[in-house]
Design a protein around this motif. Structure first.
Motif, PDB file in Angstrom:
ATOM      1  N   ASP A  60      46.155  -0.974  -9.447  1.00  0.00           N
ATOM      2  CA  ASP A  60      46.477  -0.900  -8.018  1.00  0.00           C
ATOM      3  C   ASP A  60      45.240  -0.650  -7.172  1.00  0.00           C
ATOM      4  O   ASP A  60      45.139  -1.152  -6.042  1.00  0.00           O
ATOM      5  CB  ASP A  60      47.508   0.208  -7.770  1.00  0.00           C
ATOM      6  CG  ASP A  60      48.902  -0.163  -8.263  1.00  0.00           C
ATOM      7  OD1 ASP A  60      49.086  -1.329  -8.689  1.00  0.00           O
ATOM      8  OD2 ASP A  60      49.794   0.701  -8.226  1.00  0.00           O
ATOM      9  N   LEU A  61      44.285   0.097  -7.700  1.00  0.00           N
ATOM     10  CA  LEU A  61      43.034   0.312  -6.968  1.00  0.00           C
ATOM     11  C   LEU A  61      42.300  -1.010  -6.745  1.00  0.00           C
ATOM     12  O   LEU A  61      41.745  -1.254  -5.678  1.00  0.00           O
ATOM     13  CB  LEU A  61      42.135   1.299  -7.724  1.00  0.00           C
ATOM     14  CG  LEU A  61      42.506   2.777  -7.618  1.00  0.00           C
ATOM     15  CD1 LEU A  61      41.695   3.609  -8.617  1.00  0.00           C
ATOM     16  CD2 LEU A  61      42.271   3.293  -6.199  1.00  0.00           C
ATOM     17  N   ARG A  62      42.317  -1.858  -7.759  1.00  0.00           N
ATOM     18  CA  ARG A  62      41.672  -3.173  -7.602  1.00  0.00           C
ATOM     19  C   ARG A  62      42.371  -3.993  -6.522  1.00  0.00           C
ATOM     20  O   ARG A  62      41.745  -4.816  -5.848  1.00  0.00           O
ATOM     21  CB  ARG A  62      41.725  -3.942  -8.929  1.00  0.00           C
ATOM     22  CG  ARG A  62      40.854  -3.365 -10.029  1.00  0.00           C
ATOM     23  CD  ARG A  62      40.764  -4.350 -11.188  1.00  0.00           C
ATOM     24  NE  ARG A  62      40.282  -3.713 -12.382  1.00  0.00           N
ATOM     25  CZ  ARG A  62      41.069  -3.189 -13.335  1.00  0.00           C
ATOM     26  NH1 ARG A  62      42.396  -3.275 -13.208  1.00  0.00           N
ATOM     27  NH2 ARG A  62      40.556  -2.621 -14.392  1.00  0.00           N
ATOM     28  N   LEU A  63      43.682  -3.740  -6.370  1.00  0.00           N
ATOM     29  CA  LEU A  63      44.461  -4.492  -5.381  1.00  0.00           C
ATOM     30  C   LEU A  63      44.382  -3.862  -3.991  1.00  0.00           C
ATOM     31  O   LEU A  63      44.970  -4.371  -3.042  1.00  0.00           O
ATOM     32  CB  LEU A  63      45.925  -4.578  -5.830  1.00  0.00           C
ATOM     33  CG  LEU A  63      46.180  -5.362  -7.128  1.00  0.00           C
ATOM     34  CD1 LEU A  63      47.636  -5.241  -7.552  1.00  0.00           C
ATOM     35  CD2 LEU A  63      45.781  -6.828  -6.949  1.00  0.00           C
ATOM     36  N   GLY A  64      43.663  -2.735  -3.874  1.00  0.00           N
ATOM     37  CA  GLY A  64      43.439  -2.138  -2.568  1.00  0.00           C
ATOM     38  C   GLY A  64      44.447  -1.095  -2.148  1.00  0.00           C
ATOM     39  O   GLY A  64      44.710  -0.926  -0.947  1.00  0.00           O
ATOM     40  N   GLN A 120      36.201   4.673 -13.172  1.00  0.00           N
ATOM     41  CA  GLN A 120      36.429   3.678 -14.222  1.00  0.00           C
ATOM     42  C   GLN A 120      36.606   2.281 -13.627  1.00  0.00           C
ATOM     43  O   GLN A 120      36.080   1.297 -14.168  1.00  0.00           O
ATOM     44  CB  GLN A 120      37.667   4.049 -15.037  1.00  0.00           C
ATOM     45  CG  GLN A 120      37.449   5.173 -16.034  1.00  0.00           C
ATOM     46  CD  GLN A 120      38.620   5.293 -16.998  1.00  0.00           C
ATOM     47  OE1 GLN A 120      39.443   4.394 -17.120  1.00  0.00           O
ATOM     48  NE2 GLN A 120      38.701   6.419 -17.677  1.00  0.00           N
ATOM     49  N   THR A 121      37.346   2.208 -12.533  1.00  0.00           N
ATOM     50  CA  THR A 121      37.579   0.904 -11.902  1.00  0.00           C
ATOM     51  C   THR A 121      36.268   0.300 -11.420  1.00  0.00           C
ATOM     52  O   THR A 121      36.016  -0.905 -11.607  1.00  0.00           O
ATOM     53  CB  THR A 121      38.557   1.046 -10.723  1.00  0.00           C
ATOM     54  OG1 THR A 121      39.781   1.624 -11.196  1.00  0.00           O
ATOM     55  CG2 THR A 121      38.857  -0.307 -10.101  1.00  0.00           C
ATOM     56  N   ALA A 122      35.412   1.113 -10.811  1.00  0.00           N
ATOM     57  CA  ALA A 122      34.101   0.623 -10.354  1.00  0.00           C
ATOM     58  C   ALA A 122      33.281   0.111 -11.520  1.00  0.00           C
ATOM     59  O   ALA A 122      32.588  -0.919 -11.413  1.00  0.00           O
ATOM     60  CB  ALA A 122      33.351   1.742  -9.626  1.00  0.00           C
ATOM     61  N   ALA A 123      33.368   0.805 -12.667  1.00  0.00           N
ATOM     62  CA  ALA A 123      32.594   0.396 -13.849  1.00  0.00           C
ATOM     63  C   ALA A 123      33.112  -0.917 -14.430  1.00  0.00           C
ATOM     64  O   ALA A 123      32.357  -1.658 -15.075  1.00  0.00           O
ATOM     65  CB  ALA A 123      32.656   1.498 -14.910  1.00  0.00           C
ATOM     66  N   GLU A 131      31.171  -4.499  -5.071  1.00  0.00           N
ATOM     67  CA  GLU A 131      30.690  -4.086  -3.750  1.00  0.00           C
ATOM     68  C   GLU A 131      31.856  -3.900  -2.779  1.00  0.00           C
ATOM     69  O   GLU A 131      31.890  -2.941  -2.003  1.00  0.00           O
ATOM     70  CB  GLU A 131      29.711  -5.123  -3.197  1.00  0.00           C
ATOM     71  CG  GLU A 131      28.378  -5.154  -3.927  1.00  0.00           C
ATOM     72  CD  GLU A 131      27.444  -6.200  -3.344  1.00  0.00           C
ATOM     73  OE1 GLU A 131      27.739  -6.699  -2.239  1.00  0.00           O
ATOM     74  OE2 GLU A 131      26.434  -6.526  -3.994  1.00  0.00           O
ATOM     75  N   ARG A 132      32.804  -4.832  -2.836  1.00  0.00           N
ATOM     76  CA  ARG A 132      33.957  -4.734  -1.949  1.00  0.00           C
ATOM     77  C   ARG A 132      34.785  -3.486  -2.275  1.00  0.00           C
ATOM     78  O   ARG A 132      35.241  -2.775  -1.381  1.00  0.00           O
ATOM     79  CB  ARG A 132      34.821  -5.989  -2.086  1.00  0.00           C
ATOM     80  CG  ARG A 132      36.006  -6.016  -1.105  1.00  0.00           C
ATOM     81  CD  ARG A 132      36.886  -7.233  -1.309  1.00  0.00           C
ATOM     82  NE  ARG A 132      36.155  -8.485  -1.047  1.00  0.00           N
ATOM     83  CZ  ARG A 132      35.874  -9.397  -1.962  1.00  0.00           C
ATOM     84  NH1 ARG A 132      36.274  -9.225  -3.223  1.00  0.00           N
ATOM     85  NH2 ARG A 132      35.214 -10.488  -1.650  1.00  0.00           N
ATOM     86  N   PHE A 133      34.956  -3.214  -3.567  1.00  0.00           N
ATOM     87  CA  PHE A 133      35.726  -2.039  -3.981  1.00  0.00           C
ATOM     88  C   PHE A 133      35.039  -0.749  -3.524  1.00  0.00           C
ATOM     89  O   PHE A 133      35.681   0.143  -2.955  1.00  0.00           O
ATOM     90  CB  PHE A 133      35.890  -2.035  -5.505  1.00  0.00           C
ATOM     91  CG  PHE A 133      36.555  -0.796  -6.046  1.00  0.00           C
ATOM     92  CD1 PHE A 133      37.918  -0.604  -5.877  1.00  0.00           C
ATOM     93  CD2 PHE A 133      35.817   0.177  -6.709  1.00  0.00           C
ATOM     94  CE1 PHE A 133      38.539   0.544  -6.367  1.00  0.00           C
ATOM     95  CE2 PHE A 133      36.421   1.315  -7.200  1.00  0.00           C
ATOM     96  CZ  PHE A 133      37.789   1.500  -7.033  1.00  0.00           C
ATOM     97  N   LEU A 134      33.744  -0.643  -3.758  1.00  0.00           N
ATOM     98  CA  LEU A 134      33.018   0.585  -3.411  1.00  0.00           C
ATOM     99  C   LEU A 134      32.916   0.810  -1.909  1.00  0.00           C
ATOM    100  O   LEU A 134      32.625   1.928  -1.461  1.00  0.00           O
ATOM    101  CB  LEU A 134      31.620   0.564  -4.033  1.00  0.00           C
ATOM    102  CG  LEU A 134      31.579   0.700  -5.561  1.00  0.00           C
ATOM    103  CD1 LEU A 134      30.151   0.525  -6.074  1.00  0.00           C
ATOM    104  CD2 LEU A 134      32.147   2.053  -6.000  1.00  0.00           C
ATOM    105  N   SER A 135      33.170  -0.213  -1.118  1.00  0.00           N
ATOM    106  CA  SER A 135      33.093  -0.062   0.337  1.00  0.00           C
ATOM    107  C   SER A 135      34.410   0.411   0.950  1.00  0.00           C
ATOM    108  O   SER A 135      34.478   0.673   2.145  1.00  0.00           O
ATOM    109  CB  SER A 135      32.680  -1.389   0.985  1.00  0.00           C
ATOM    110  OG  SER A 135      33.713  -2.355   0.858  1.00  0.00           O
TER     111      SER A 135
END
Length: 379
Positions: A60-64, A120-123, A131-135
């Protein structure tokens, strides 16, 4: 690199006389700010791995998805008294102060698993996706320079209704903050199990053992069966009441209470020198002593006797270099515990608990040798 944590509101919690700042930052900034925080909380429950719910959270984190606010306590020098910053609603100065936060001074109070899921998701991502996730933005509830007792009270109280984790776990989560609040006690040196060190001189205590002693002091019992859900609920209610009573109007939640106990403990440890190294370094002993003092401190009839009695014991120890505690008698009766009939750890905690209660009941006039004998007779 300065931390970009932007304050958007500041509120005063009048009950605990502390301030809560609602802030936002990018995931990248939050990960930088909390780098190593998992180690800061090394004795709390292990990071959950392989759990289906947390795998779903990472998806879900990847999906925003939007996370609930993460709660942290921070120790840092502010540019002005926080009461003034609150009165003037000076969010810009607070944001500037937050830019100086170091990861060593950050304690994750609520959200360790969510923090790990972000990490973990960032890794797992790379390139533009990473970059989009970390922003992405995350909301953070910041409690600057809050005393240990105040944040413990708040955490236990808010979790009392739903109680997603046990009192023991909640105390462990807060143990790093406990270390910071006890750090300036003279002659006290706190270390973690992960430091691969052992106690070699008076005044040295493992953080895990102090956290266990805090729980025993808080709940006034040396042995706790937290598998019993009814008992767990009663203990949680008792812990909230005790912490609520220790928070005075000035917001100094550790002026008396457990901090006072640890200060006394260290002074006794120093007085005993090598004679007490094994005795006070034993977690069963620490829990028994802490539970006895904690339970009687809150007794209407016996409470006034506690500190005169144990300060008398300390004075005797300082004068007699160890004889005051009759440690030879303690060892003799401890060895008399029959492991075929009793759990030695449970029986030892009960014996220490009863011996110190006996000493306090007698207003410090009964010798510890006699108290050990009386306590052994009860087991």
């Amino acid at each position: 690199m300065p931390i970009d944590l932007r304050a958007i509101s500041i509120d005063r919690d009048d009950r605990i006389a502390s301030y809560c700042v609602t802030a936002v930052c990018r995931y990248s900034q939050f990960l930088s700010m909390t780098e190593g925080a998992e180690e800061n909380l090394g004795i709390q429950r292990t990071i959950i791995k392989g759990n289906k719910a947390y795998a779903t959270l990472r998806r879900d984190l990847r999906l925003g998805c939007v996370l609930p606010p993460l709660v942290i306590a921070v120790n840092l020098d502010l540019s002005d008294d926080i009461a003034n910053l609150h009165e003037n609603n000076d969010l810009d100065r607070l944001s500037s102060d937050f830019s100086k936060i170091s990861s060593e001074a950050v304690y994750i109070i609520d959200g360790l698993q969510r923090t790990n899921a972000i990490r973990q998701t960032a890794a797992e991502l790379d390139g533009v996706d990473r970059e989009r996730f970390l922003s992405r933005w995350v909301r953070v509830e910041v409690w600057p320079n809050i005393p240990f007792g105040a944040i413990a009270y708040r955490m236990l109280l808010l979790n009392a209704g739903q109680r997603p984790m046990s009192v023991k776990h909640q105390v462990e989560v807060l143990s790093s903050k406990l270390q910071g609040d006890l750090a300036d006690i003279p002659n006290l040196e706190i270390f973690r199990i992960s430091d691969a060190r052992r106690r070699i001189k008076p005044g040295q205590f493992a953080l895990a053992k102090l956290a266990q002693a805090f729980q025993a002091w808080l709940q006034g019992q040396p042995n706790l069966d937290l598998r019993n859900t009814v008992m767990e609920e009663l203990l949680a209610e008792s812990a909230i009441e005790v912490l609520g009573q220790t928070i005075n109007q000035a917001g100094n939640a550790h002026g008396d209470g457990f901090r006072r106990f640890v200060d006394w403990l260290v002074r006794l440890d120093v007085a005993l020198q090598q004679d007490g190294l094994a005795f006070l370094g034993n977690e069963t002993v620490l829990q028994g002593v802490a539970a006895a003092i904690g339970s009687l401190e809150r007794s209407e009839s016996l409470g006034p006797r506690v500190w005169p009695a144990i300060n008398r014991l300390l004075a005797n120890a300082e004068a007699n270099q160890g004889d005051a505690l009759a440690l030879n008698v303690y060892e003799h009766v401890r060895r008399g515990i029959d492991p075929s009939k009793d759990n030695v750890g449970v029986a030892t905690r009960e014996m220490v608990f009863n011996a110190f209660k006996e000493f306090i009941r007698g207003a410090g006039e009964t010798s510890m040798a006699e108290c050990w004998t009386l306590a052994a007779g009860r087991n």
